[in-house]
Enzyme design. Structure first.
Site, PDB file in Angstrom:
ATOM      1  N   HIS A 371       0.803  -1.176  -0.010  1.00  0.00           N
ATOM      2  CA  HIS A 371      -0.001  -0.041   0.039  1.00  0.00           C
ATOM      3  C   HIS A 371       0.962   1.279   0.052  1.00  0.00           C
ATOM      4  O   HIS A 371       2.059   1.269   0.668  1.00  0.00           O
ATOM      5  CB  HIS A 371      -0.984   0.012   1.153  1.00  0.00           C
ATOM      6  CG  HIS A 371      -1.969   0.973   1.429  1.00  0.00           C
ATOM      7  ND1 HIS A 371      -1.807   2.307   1.747  1.00  0.00           N
ATOM      8  CD2 HIS A 371      -3.371   0.925   1.128  1.00  0.00           C
ATOM      9  CE1 HIS A 371      -3.034   2.989   1.537  1.00  0.00           C
ATOM     10  NE2 HIS A 371      -3.961   2.275   1.252  1.00  0.00           N
ATOM     11  N   ASP A 448       2.904  -4.763   8.254  1.00  0.00           N
ATOM     12  CA  ASP A 448       1.755  -3.967   8.018  1.00  0.00           C
ATOM     13  C   ASP A 448       0.638  -4.893   7.970  1.00  0.00           C
ATOM     14  O   ASP A 448       0.243  -5.636   6.886  1.00  0.00           O
ATOM     15  CB  ASP A 448       1.691  -3.250   6.492  1.00  0.00           C
ATOM     16  CG  ASP A 448       0.343  -2.423   6.128  1.00  0.00           C
ATOM     17  OD1 ASP A 448      -0.402  -2.436   7.294  1.00  0.00           O
ATOM     18  OD2 ASP A 448       0.218  -2.072   5.096  1.00  0.00           O
ATOM     19  N   GLN A 451      -4.648  -5.303   6.587  1.00  0.00           N
ATOM     20  CA  GLN A 451      -5.527  -6.077   5.916  1.00  0.00           C
ATOM     21  C   GLN A 451      -5.800  -7.226   6.379  1.00  0.00           C
ATOM     22  O   GLN A 451      -6.384  -8.431   5.996  1.00  0.00           O
ATOM     23  CB  GLN A 451      -5.053  -5.926   4.353  1.00  0.00           C
ATOM     24  CG  GLN A 451      -5.216  -4.593   3.681  1.00  0.00           C
ATOM     25  CD  GLN A 451      -6.854  -4.330   3.536  1.00  0.00           C
ATOM     26  OE1 GLN A 451      -7.510  -5.196   3.641  1.00  0.00           O
ATOM     27  NE2 GLN A 451      -7.066  -3.141   3.426  1.00  0.00           N
ATOM     28  N   LYS A 474     -10.822  -1.455   9.998  1.00  0.00           N
ATOM     29  CA  LYS A 474     -10.299  -2.605   9.278  1.00  0.00           C
ATOM     30  C   LYS A 474     -10.873  -3.979   9.805  1.00  0.00           C
ATOM     31  O   LYS A 474     -11.100  -4.775   9.450  1.00  0.00           O
ATOM     32  CB  LYS A 474      -9.240  -2.913   8.665  1.00  0.00           C
ATOM     33  CG  LYS A 474      -8.360  -1.561   8.139  1.00  0.00           C
ATOM     34  CD  LYS A 474      -8.731  -1.117   6.384  1.00  0.00           C
ATOM     35  CE  LYS A 474      -8.026  -0.213   5.589  1.00  0.00           C
ATOM     36  NZ  LYS A 474      -8.475  -0.021   4.685  1.00  0.00           N
ATOM     37  N   CYS A 612      -4.781   2.419  -3.650  1.00  0.00           N
ATOM     38  CA  CYS A 612      -3.715   3.085  -3.029  1.00  0.00           C
ATOM     39  C   CYS A 612      -2.436   2.102  -3.105  1.00  0.00           C
ATOM     40  O   CYS A 612      -1.766   1.938  -2.263  1.00  0.00           O
ATOM     41  CB  CYS A 612      -4.028   3.455  -1.738  1.00  0.00           C
ATOM     42  SG  CYS A 612      -5.059   4.773  -1.424  1.00  0.00           S
TER      43      CYS A 612
END
Length: 655
Positions: A371, A448, A451, A474, A612
């Site tokens: 991202h 990260d 997600q 999220k 993104c």
């Protein structure tokens, strides 16, 4: 006379105002009364009344009224209160005359409502406008006067009788329930107070019958237990156990859907099909209720006061931190830093640890899957420090090529930062191997997890990552809240990113001594309520069971992948063997933006664009795709609706 804080003077008889009984935000009553009299004078029917008697006949003077004396402020002369007489004409504001004799006024014929000051059409030029009260009402003949009995709203001379002035209380939004400390009489305007949810262990019980219930666990609503007054040992993480109330006892997404009120919405006349979960997830009723309860019963700043609400807010805030620790399986709450989201979390690491440890000639490694939030902060740091950003390639399925990744690692590598799940393709990256390789070369590793956290269990100790970032929105929590995990030994020697309150132990003009983590990285007032909401979302996920969610979504993704391939000309982008919750695709001859618009007409929410993540789409020769992304409340019926709509779109463009 007495003097207010601003230096102006007001009559000594404004006892109620000086006692702080007049609601906050209401101008001085004397000023209101003077303005009202000037308004009446300007429109040609001014009458200055100091008593409550009806007007005399035409041409007859008004006699001085005999009124009883009342006690006033200490050291002042007794005030005179006009008697309240029964009358059927419109009530007029009293003159604040500072104790002077009443004026002789002409008789009142038919009462006409003058224009409100400050509104178009007023004849009272020069009067200040009621900018805070655009809906202020003039005199109305049809409103009856109050009865000739003592009223809690009857104020002494020098105060404006708010009932007589006939303001629209609802428009003014004044709370007059306890104007003088007594219960008010019944008013024509009523306010509706909705029932509040009950939080176990908190003071006060409320009727929860008006709120939706937990569809799968009636007795567990809301999903929150008030923290104990004395902290005890950290409880062990409870094992996953699905609480879905299906006849077979298996996970049942159609039952869980009832916990999400927004899923009952209709879009363009059709039931909402929410397939944009990679952008943000919807919120269960338990999270919505927890936010409401915080603001109604616990709202305060944290860590800064000894009063009760500060203690409640601090307990709720730190309880949420502990829930994040448990959710990530971190070793201690001090390893959890609250931030606005994963983007801010990555920037925090870049600007605190990165600035302190990255030097000219060093290297930072990322992957093609990232991202923008995991690309741009590292580009900025490299530009500042003279470091080099290197990118691990992916194969034609969208998976990281481990052999090529390891070739990028060397003694100059300071950090590797990679997504656990690609937001654009859904690829689940091989983090265990990637982290082991980075550590062999002495590099730190940031994950990260934005997600990943709604689809699979995150275990930072098992991964052995050095940093982990997530976004609450999220994972069914509010927006504007997220967390950073960092190993204690790293956070202890990392300087803070921002300075201010809450993150210090001592400040002099010569130096500042910082607090230990996590406070060192949480300058200023945090997003307290939404952190509590994040804790409630974690409670919800724990009760459903992350293992159950992972298993169900894997089956749903398999079904979705099979079904969309029925659409002629549809191409799935990203076909890695390990995927989570994302279908990214294009359709021959149909622009992605047009496809998104047409799906929206049928109530289906997907994302059209670059997500993104422009570099990974360009790796496949594309600028945009349509992305359908899944969550625990999606069903096969949602997939069927998507496929049926795509077939109609494809047929329409082909014809």
């Amino acid at each position: 006379m007495s003097t207010n804080e601003g230096g102006g003077e007001f009559p000594a008889l404004t006892l109620k105002a000086m006692e702080g009984v007049v609601p906050a935000g209401l101008p001085d009553p004397a000023v209101l009364a003077r303005m009202a009299n000037e308004l009446f004078a300007a429109v040609g029917s001014a009458q200055r009344l100091t008593d409550g008697t009806p007007p005399p006949a035409t041409g007859a003077p008004v006699a001085a009224a005999q009124t009883p004396a009342i006690s006033s402020l200490p050291g002042t002369a007794p005030a005179v209160v006009p008697p309240v007489a029964a009358r059927s004409f419109a009530v007029r504001p009293y003159e604040v005359a500072g104790g002077t004799a009443p004026a002789v006024v002409p008789p009142v014929a038919a009462v006409q409502a003058p224009a409100s000051p400050g509104l178009p059409g007023t004849a009272a030029a020069g009067l200040p406008a009621f900018s805070f009260l655009q809906e202020i009402r003039p005199l109305f003949p049809e409103i009856e006067a109050p009865p000739a009995t003592a009223s809690p709203f009857a104020l002494p001379l020098g105060e404006l009788n708010l009932k007589a002035a006939e303001f629209d209380f609802k428009a003014a939004e004044f709370d007059l329930k306890e104007l003088d400390g007594t219960a008010p009489p019944a008013l024509a305007l009523e306010t509706f107070q909705p029932p509040m949810p009950t939080v176990p262990g908190a003071l006060g019980a409320f009727d929860t019958s008006a709120f939706p219930t937990f569809s799968f666990l009636e007795e567990a609503r809301p999903l929150y237990s008030y923290p104990p007054a004395v902290p005890g040992p950290v409880p062990a993480r409870q094992p996953d156990a699905s609480l879905a109330n299906s006849p077979s006892g298996a996970f049942d997404a159609s039952v869980l859907r009832r916990d999400f009120p927004i899923l009952r919405e209709r879009v363009n006349g059709r039931p909402l099909v929410w397939l944009d979960n990679a952008a943000t997830t919807q919120k269960p009723q338990s999270v919505i209720d927890r936010l409401s309860y915080f603001y109604a019963h616990e709202n305060s700043n944290v860590h800064r006061a000894a009063h009760e609400l500060a203690a409640r807010a601090t307990d709720a805030y730190e309880s949420a931190r502990e829930k994040v620790r448990r959710f990530l399986n971190a070793s201690a709450p001090r390893e959890i830093i609250f931030v606005r989201g994963a983007t801010e979390g990555i920037n925090l690491v870049a600007q605190s640890w990165g600035r302190h440890n990255v030097r000219q000639g060093d290297e930072i490694v990322i992957t093609w899957l990232e991202h923008h939030a995991n690309i741009v902060p590292w580009q900025m740091l490299c530009a500042e420090k003279g470091a080099r950003l290197r990118v691990a390639p992916v194969d034609d399925t969208g998976q990281v090529i481990l052999e090529e990744y390891e070739k990028l690692l060397n003694p100059k590598t300071r950090l590797v930062s990679a997504a656990q799940v690609s937001n654009a393709l859904g690829t689940v990256t091989p983090l265990t191997q990637m982290i082991e390789a980075a550590h062999r070369h002495g590099a730190k590793f940031l994950v990260d997890g934005a997600q990943a956290v709604s689809h699979m269990r995150a275990d930072v100790q098992s991964l052995d990552c050095d940093f982990y970032v997530l976004s609450g929105h999220k994972m069914f929590a509010p927006t504007g809240i997220g967390a950073v995990y960092g190993k204690s030994e790293i956070l202890d020697v990392t300087p803070p990113w921002q300075g201010g309150g809450s993150m210090i132990q001592d400040v002099t003009f010569e130096k500042t001594v910082y607090s230990p983590p996590p406070a060192k990285f949480e300058a200023g007032t945090g997003n307290i309520a939404d952190a509590v909401g994040l804790g409630a979302a974690i409670d919800y996920l724990d009760r459903v069971g992350m293992a159950n969610i992972t298993r169900y979504e894997a089956e749903l993704l398999t079904y979705a992948t099979t079904q969309v391939q029925r659409v002629p000309g549809l191409h799935i982008i990203g076909t890695a063997k390990e995927k989570a919750g994302v279908l990214s695709f294009v359709l021959d001859g149909v622009p992605t933006e047009e496809m998104g618009n047409l799906l929206n007409r049928e109530g289906i929410a997907v994302r059209s664009g670059h997500h993104c993540a422009q570099p990974i789409l360009r790796r496949f020769g594309l600028e945009r795709t349509v992305r359908a992304s899944l969550a625990l409340y999606n069903t096969c019926e949602d997939i069927d609706a998507l496929v049926s709509a795509l077939l109609r779109i494809q047929a329409g463009f082909r014809s």
